[in-house]
Every structure is written in structure tokens, then in C-alpha cells.
Design an enzyme around this catalytic site. Structure first.
Site, short mmCIF file in Angstrom:
data_model
loop_
_atom_site.label_atom_id
_atom_site.label_comp_id
_atom_site.label_asym_id
_atom_site.label_seq_id
_atom_site.Cartn_x
_atom_site.Cartn_y
_atom_site.Cartn_z
N CYS A 288 0.90 -1.17 0.00
CA CYS A 288 0.00 0.00 0.00
C CYS A 288 0.92 1.21 0.00
O CYS A 288 1.09 1.88 1.01
CB CYS A 288 -0.88 0.00 1.25
SG CYS A 288 -2.09 -1.31 1.28
N GLY B 263 4.06 7.14 -0.75
CA GLY B 263 5.42 6.64 -0.97
C GLY B 263 6.44 6.99 0.09
O GLY B 263 7.63 6.70 -0.08
N GLY B 264 6.01 7.58 1.19
CA GLY B 264 6.97 8.01 2.22
C GLY B 264 7.79 6.84 2.77
O GLY B 264 9.02 6.93 2.89
N LYS B 265 7.11 5.73 3.07
CA LYS B 265 7.84 4.63 3.72
C LYS B 265 8.70 3.88 2.71
O LYS B 265 9.80 3.44 3.03
CB LYS B 265 6.87 3.73 4.46
CG LYS B 265 6.14 4.53 5.54
CD LYS B 265 5.11 3.76 6.29
CE LYS B 265 4.26 4.71 7.13
NZ LYS B 265 3.18 5.38 6.36
N ASP C 12 -0.27 -0.06 -5.29
CA ASP C 12 -1.34 0.66 -4.60
C ASP C 12 -2.56 0.59 -5.50
O ASP C 12 -2.44 0.59 -6.72
CB ASP C 12 -0.96 2.13 -4.36
CG ASP C 12 -1.82 2.77 -3.28
OD1 ASP C 12 -1.36 2.91 -2.13
OD2 ASP C 12 -3.00 3.10 -3.58
N ASP D 31 1.10 -1.32 5.09
CA ASP D 31 0.74 -0.07 5.79
C ASP D 31 -0.71 0.17 5.40
O ASP D 31 -1.01 0.85 4.44
CB ASP D 31 1.67 1.04 5.29
CG ASP D 31 1.47 2.34 6.04
OD1 ASP D 31 1.01 2.31 7.19
OD2 ASP D 31 1.80 3.41 5.47
N CYS E 167 -2.10 3.80 11.01
CA CYS E 167 -2.09 5.05 11.78
C CYS E 167 -3.41 5.15 12.54
O CYS E 167 -3.98 6.22 12.68
CB CYS E 167 -1.83 6.26 10.90
SG CYS E 167 -3.02 6.48 9.60
C1 LIG Z 1 -1.93 4.42 4.89
S1 LIG Z 1 -1.91 4.67 3.17
C2 LIG Z 1 -0.28 4.17 2.76
C3 LIG Z 1 0.78 5.22 3.04
C4 LIG Z 1 2.13 4.83 2.43
N1 LIG Z 1 2.59 3.54 2.89
C5 LIG Z 1 3.21 5.87 2.71
O1 LIG Z 1 4.03 5.67 3.60
O2 LIG Z 1 3.24 6.87 2.03
C6 LIG Z 1 -2.88 3.33 2.60
C7 LIG Z 1 -2.86 3.15 1.09
O3 LIG Z 1 -3.50 1.90 0.83
C8 LIG Z 1 -4.05 1.98 -0.46
N2 LIG Z 1 -4.98 0.83 -0.59
C9 LIG Z 1 -6.20 0.70 -0.07
N3 LIG Z 1 -6.73 -0.50 -0.41
C10 LIG Z 1 -5.78 -1.13 -1.13
C11 LIG Z 1 -5.72 -2.40 -1.78
N4 LIG Z 1 -6.74 -3.25 -1.71
N5 LIG Z 1 -4.60 -2.71 -2.45
C12 LIG Z 1 -3.56 -1.84 -2.53
N6 LIG Z 1 -3.57 -0.63 -1.94
C13 LIG Z 1 -4.67 -0.28 -1.26
C14 LIG Z 1 -4.65 3.36 -0.50
O4 LIG Z 1 -4.83 3.80 -1.84
C15 LIG Z 1 -3.60 4.17 0.26
O5 LIG Z 1 -2.71 4.77 -0.64
#
Ligand SMILES: C[S@@+](CC[C@H](N)C(=O)[O-])C[C@H]1O[C@@H](n2cnc3c(N)ncnc32)[C@H](O)[C@@H]1O
Length: 439
Positions: free
Chosen positions: A256, A260-262, A279, A326, A379
Site C-alpha cells: 500500500c 510513498g513516504g515509507k 497501490d 501499511d 495510523c
Molecule cells: C496508509 S496509506 C499508505 C501510506 C504509504 N505507505 C506511505 O508511507 O506513504 C494506505 C494506502 O493503501 C491503499 N490501498 C487501499 N486498499 C488497497 C488495496 N486493496 N490494495 C492496494 N492498496 C490499497 C490506498 O490507496 C492508500 O494509498
């Protein structure tokens, strides 16, 4: 006559823009981030953009306080057609407290903004109410009355000792945390560069790449930001890379990834990783590309817009040594950064989110190599998304074992660790490290 922006005195347009954003978020269910992304580019001066953001965040962190002050001061409550006027009044109050802007200029600009939004006949009322606020102060009221009752109950149940501190942490302006790009500078070197630029900051005892700025600034003011020397990321989000700590050369999946931070942090820490990242949201994936390109990491990652749970659609069958999940979550650990979460979140969303998390855990587990690791992070501060989710996963997954994490990651929470919002200046976060037994 309605004045055009060019004829308005300074500061009026910022109040108009803040009012429109707040009206959309408070009364039309729109997301703060999306509204700001649309509205801010209309303001050429970065100081105006910063002021709009400051006003919107200050209002959305405690709208109930402003609502109760206004209703105690007005003989007739504002009607449902007065959303823009109410948003303007909230913006006016927030400028006085907590933002403490010079009252004369704030009042004048807000009263003029009433005219600019077509509320000329209520400009006197706006003036009178803001003057009263200036004179008497804005009562604290119940600063948390805008929390949905179901969510307050969940937090009280999950964290009986900490519930009050959790709500309180949602009101305060959070610190701005930086992540220094290890490939380009050490945190100590960058700290010196900040000092040379007149910016005070502090290292962190847990997150080695993190620096906490004493006062938030626009990213353009950060030395080397455009060149990728530094990023903005909360310390608890930075600890995700520490909790995963893949070995050199590992095949890693960020399931996820967006924005892209992590993933960027993982690559900054170790250029040898073979990182794949997916994602479900193609638009958010475009943000990953932008971020990685600024950090000059774009070449080191494979990206795809797919549903991570649909492994048949994207996985080539080669197992990963480390998987980061995440997960999409309630964002209840970062209310101070996304205060509009409280306007939009419904109890039914939570059921959908926990179901998605479980689906993602089960599907991604099949992609982990025997002996490999999956880090589950959110989070959120809700047990159903965190320790409850992990406990259920462990009970239906015989080849999964939880590995202990140390107290850099917060307090023990079932098989994982929970950081509550505001502790050490961090966002709320949950981490669980799950190892797949070797065959
Ligand atoms: C908490 S954010 C991730 C933040 C990211 N790891 C970062 O550090 O920048 C959750 C992400 O999960 C994605 N997401 C939600 N359901 C998903 C799925 N079934 N498959 C892949 N990504 C998914 C969302 O689009 C969102 O970008």
C-alpha cells in the site's frame, strides 16, 4: 457593488478562500486535502497559502468550540443556508484564538470577506461577533464535541486511562518532523544546515533519520528540499522502516505504497533492496512517482496500480523476504493532521476497513517467503484494526508468529506495539512484526 479580488484590501482573498474550503469540508462532506489542493493554487503568495492552511486546520481541530461560542452569543441560530457565513465566522474566531493574529487586521479582512462572499447585509453581524470574541475571549467549551459519539465510545473503551489525552492531542498543532535522506546527509549534518538557515530543530531518540522542527515552515524553506535532501514525515511513520529493517539485497514488497513516504525511506536506508510497490489508487501512485523522482530514487522501484489482495492479478509467484502492509485504516492516530477525519468517518466505514485489512493480511501472507516477515502497520488507535486484527490473523494462520518489538514503538498492544498520538510528539501508530515459520 461586489468588489473583485484586485480591488480588495490585503488579506481578504485569503479569508474568502479559507471560508470556501471550510464550508465544503464542514457542510458538504468534502475532504480537506482535496479542497486545499484545489484552492491553494489560486493564491500566488506562499504566505497567503500558509495562512489559509493555518486557518482551516485551526477551525477543524475545534469546530465545536466555535459553534458553541456563536450559539451562546446569537439570539437566532444560523440556518442551513448559512453554511458559508458560519464557515467565515469560524475562520474569524480561529484567527483570534488559537492563531492570535493581530486582531485589527484579522477583523477587518474577515468583515470585508463577508462582503466579498455576498454577505454584505451580515457584515455588521460578523463585525459585532468577532469584536465580542476579541473582548471576552472564546470559551473553551467542549473542544471535542465534534467527535462522533461512537468513536469517542470506542476510544474510551479501548484506552480508558488515555482517552482524555488522546482527544486533547487532536486539538494541538502537531510538530513538523523531517526525514533526512541518509544517502545525502546524516541527521547531524542536516541539523547543522538547518541551524545555519536559522531553523531550530532536534534529533529524536528513537527514529535515527528524524529531526523535529521547533516551528513548522514551508517546505521551500528547507535547505535542499527540491534536491531530495529531506522529506516531511512524522517520526512514528519513520519507525516503520526500522520495524521492518529488511536485510541487504532483500526482495521487498510495499503493498500500500502511496504516497510513498515509507518506500522512499526504505530505499534511502538501503540501496540494495529489490523493492516492488503497489497501490490500488492510480492517482495516488502518481504522487509516489513524483516523490521518488524528487528524492532521485525513481529508478530503484517497480510500481503497479493493482488491488494488493488480488494476488492472481499481479504476483509472479516469487516470494518476498519482507512485506510492508501499511494498511488503509480509520486514521484515528493522526486526527491532529487530518482533522476532517472526524467530519467524515462513520461507524460503518470501520467495519469495511477492518474487513479490507483482514483480506489484505491473508492475501499478502501467501506472498511472504518461509522465514520472511510481514510488517502490519496502521495510523489507527482502535484495537479492532490493530491488536484485535493481528490476534485474529494469528489465530487463523498457523505458520505466523509475532516477533516482539521494543519500546521505541510504543506500549505493548497484544502481539504488536501501539504509539498513542502526542506521545513524544509522535502521531498515533500501530506496528506488528509477523514472521512466517520456515518450512
Ligand atoms: C496508509 S496509506 C499508505 C501510506 C504509504 N505507505 C506511505 O508511507 O506513504 C494506505 C494506502 O493503501 C491503499 N490501498 C487501499 N486498499 C488497497 C488495496 N486493496 N490494495 C492496494 N492498496 C490499497 C490506498 O490507496 C492508500 O494509498
Amino acid at each position: 457593488m461586489k468588489r473583485t479580488p484586485a480591488m480588495q484590501p490585503p488579506g481578504v482573498q485569503t479569508r474568502v478562500v479559507a471560508t470556501r474550503v471550510l464550508d465544503a469540508v464542514l457542510h458538504r462532506g468534502r475532504s480537506l486535502k482535496a479542497e486545499l489542493a484545489q484552492a491553494l493554487p489560486t493564491l500566488p503568495d506562499p504566505r497567503d497559502r500558509a495562512l489559509v492552511e493555518a486557518i482551516c486546520f485551526a477551525v477543524l481541530r475545534q469546530p465545536a468550540r466555535f459553534e458553541s461560542a456563536l450559539s451562546s452569543w446569537m439570539s437566532k441560530p444560523l440556518g442551513y443556508r448559512d453554511g458559508d457565513l458560519k464557515a467565515l465566522l469560524f475562520a474569524g474566531l480561529a484567527q483570534l484564538d488559537p492563531l492570535k493574529l493581530p486582531a485589527h487586521a484579522a477583523l477587518a479582512a474577515t468583515v470585508d470577506a463577508a462582503r466579498a462572499i455576498g454577505r454584505t447585509h451580515q457584515a455588521g453581524l460578523v463585525n459585532a461577533l468577532l469584536r465580542r470574541a476579541q473582548r471576552e475571549g472564546i470559551p473553551a467549551g467542549d473542544a471535542h464535541a465534534h467527535w462522533p459519539a461512537w468513536l469517542r465510545e470506542r476510544i474510551a473503551n479501548d484506552w480508558p486511562q488515555d482517552a482524555a489525552a488522546i482527544l486533547q492531542a487532536s486539538v494541538a498543532e502537531p510538530p513538523m518532523w523531517l526525514r533526512v535522506n541518509r544517502r545525502r546527509a546524516t541527521a547531524a549534518d542536516y541539523l547543522q544546515r538547518l541551524r545555519d538557515a536559522g531553523l531550530a530543530a532536534h534529533p529524536d531518540e528513537n527514529a535515527p533519520d528524524a529531526l523535529r522542527l521547533e516551528t513548522p515552515v514551508a517546505v521551500a524553506a528547507l535547505p535542499g528540499f527540491a534536491d531530495g535532501d529531506v522529506s516531511v514525515q512524522d517520526a512514528s511513520a519513520q519507525l516503520v522502516a526500522e520495524a521492518l529493517s529488511p536485510v541487504a539485497g532483500a526482495r521487498v514488497l510495499d503493498a500500500c505504497v502511496a504516497p510513498g513516504g515509507k518506500a522512499a525511506h526504505l530505499l534511502e536506508r538501503d540501496a540494495t533492496l529489490q523493492l516492488s510497490a503497489i497501490d490500488i489508487d492510480p492517482q495516488r501512485l502518481a504522487r509516489v512517482r513524483e516523490n521518488l523522482s524528487r528524492l532521485k530514487l525513481g529508478g530503484s522501484i517497480r510500481l503497479a496500480a493493482v488491488d494488493a489482495a488480488d494476488t492472481a492479478a499481479w504476483w509472479d509467484g516469487a516470494p518476498f523476504d519482507a512485506v510492508l502492509l501499511d494498511a488503509p485504516c480509520s486514521a484515528t492516530g493522526i486526527v491532529r493532521r487530518q482533522p476532517d477525519v472526524l467530519q467524515h468517518r462513520r461507524a460503518s466505514d470501520l467495519e469495511a476497513l477492518t474487513a479490507t485489512q483482514a483480506r489484505l493480511l491473508d492475501a499478502l501472507w501467501t506472498t511472504v517467503a518461509p522465514g520472511g516477515v510481514l510488517l502490519y502497520a496502521t495510523c489507527s488507535i482502535l484495537k479492532s484494526e490493530n491488536e484485535g486484527q493481528v490476534e485474529a490473523f494469528l489465530s487463523r494462520t498457523p505458520d505466523a508468529v509475532a516477533e516482539p518489538l521494543d519500546d521505541r514503538f510504543g506500549r505493548v498492544a497484544g502481539a504488536g506495539r501501539q504509539r498513542l498520538p502526542g506521545e513524544l510528539g509522535y502521531d498515533g501508530f500501530f506496528y506488528a512484526r509477523l514472521r512466517k515459520r520456515s518450512a
